[in-house]
Design a protein around this motif. Structure first.
Motif, PDB file in Angstrom:
ATOM      1  N   GLY A  83       0.640  -1.114  -0.110  1.00 39.88           N
ATOM      2  CA  GLY A  83      -0.025   0.184  -0.008  1.00 39.88           C
ATOM      3  C   GLY A  83       0.825   1.184   0.138  1.00 39.88           C
ATOM      4  O   GLY A  83       0.533   2.165  -0.670  1.00 39.88           O
ATOM      5  N   LYS A 113      -6.223   1.135   1.304  1.00 41.84           N
ATOM      6  CA  LYS A 113      -6.038  -0.451   1.303  1.00 41.84           C
ATOM      7  C   LYS A 113      -6.899  -1.345   1.879  1.00 41.84           C
ATOM      8  O   LYS A 113      -7.472  -0.710   3.063  1.00 41.84           O
ATOM      9  CB  LYS A 113      -4.824  -0.820   2.062  1.00 41.84           C
ATOM     10  N   ALA A 126      -1.367  -0.197   6.452  1.00 42.77           N
ATOM     11  CA  ALA A 126      -1.322  -1.366   5.669  1.00 42.77           C
ATOM     12  C   ALA A 126      -0.393  -2.248   5.929  1.00 42.77           C
ATOM     13  O   ALA A 126      -0.526  -3.468   5.707  1.00 42.77           O
ATOM     14  CB  ALA A 126      -1.220  -0.742   4.354  1.00 42.77           C
TER      15      ALA A 126
END
Length: 217
Positions: free
Chosen positions: A118, A132, A189
């Protein structure tokens, strides 16, 4: 809403019909449409069933989209999307990729711990709004959360732009998600991407990949 789904794998084949059912205009992006229709029999069957589903190159899929979904395999998605940086400027990029090479027998996560896919996408696409999500689930559960525990499990979102996360969250709720947890900036993420190892091992222990993670308050 106009949605561009990039990639023709299992995730795209689940999300495309779900988005069409909700009334969105959906186009699927691939490296070579002709090659996809000739060699990807699963996608070819999907295209036959859904005549409204467009198929074109990555570059042609992005310009008209209000939301772009990255469903390209993790090891190659950053390189594939970097060339699209100008077209993705200002757009919401919903990233569902995983940092795992499924072609290897026991691959390790890469990147991991100090970075994430991400974040790599956000750095490669500085003017895009990366969010994400969905990377802690089997593809089949993404569009049908009720198939697991009557929908009583958690989906996560990470991203730096609040309005982009709100757009993605609204889309997730329209798919039936009741518990959407905003973890914060795109740096978070890292946490959800590292859950993949737990997802793989749990799926072996359970004998099924149809399960979800639940944050109990």
């Amino acid at each position: 809403m106009k949605i561009a789904l990039l990639g023709t794998g299992a995730v795209s084949r689940v999300l495309a019909p779900a988005f069409l059912y909700l009334g969105h205009d959906v186009v699927v992006g691939t490296r070579s449409p002709l090659t996809t229709l000739d060699s990807n029999t699963a996608y070819a069957r999907l295209a036959t069933r859904y005549s409204a589903l467009g198929l074109c190159t990555f570059a042609d899929a992005v310009p008209d989209a209000e939301l772009v979904v990255n469903a390209i395999d993790g090891p190659s998605c950053v390189a594939a999307l970097t060339s699209l940086a100008p077209a993705l400027a200002g757009r919401v990029l919903m990233d569902v990729s995983s940092p795992f090479d499924w072609s290897l027998p026991d691959a390790v996560l890469d990147p991991v711990n100090t970075d994430s896919l991400g974040e790599r996408l956000q750095r490669a696409l500085p003017k895009a709004k990366v969010v994400k999500t969905f990377n802690t689930l089997a593809a089949e559960a993404m569009a049908q959360p009720s198939a697991i525990g009557d929908g009583d499990h958690t989906v996560f979102v990470s991203g730096d732009d609040a309005s982009a996360k709100a757009m993605v969250t609204e889309l997730l709720r329209s798919l039936g998600w009741k518990d959407v947890l905003d973890l914060g900036c795109i740096r978070t993420a890292r946490a959800t991407e590292m859950m993949l190892r737990m997802w793989i091992d749990a799926s072996v222990a359970l004998g099924t990949h149809m399960f979800g993670f639940k944050i109990v308050r």
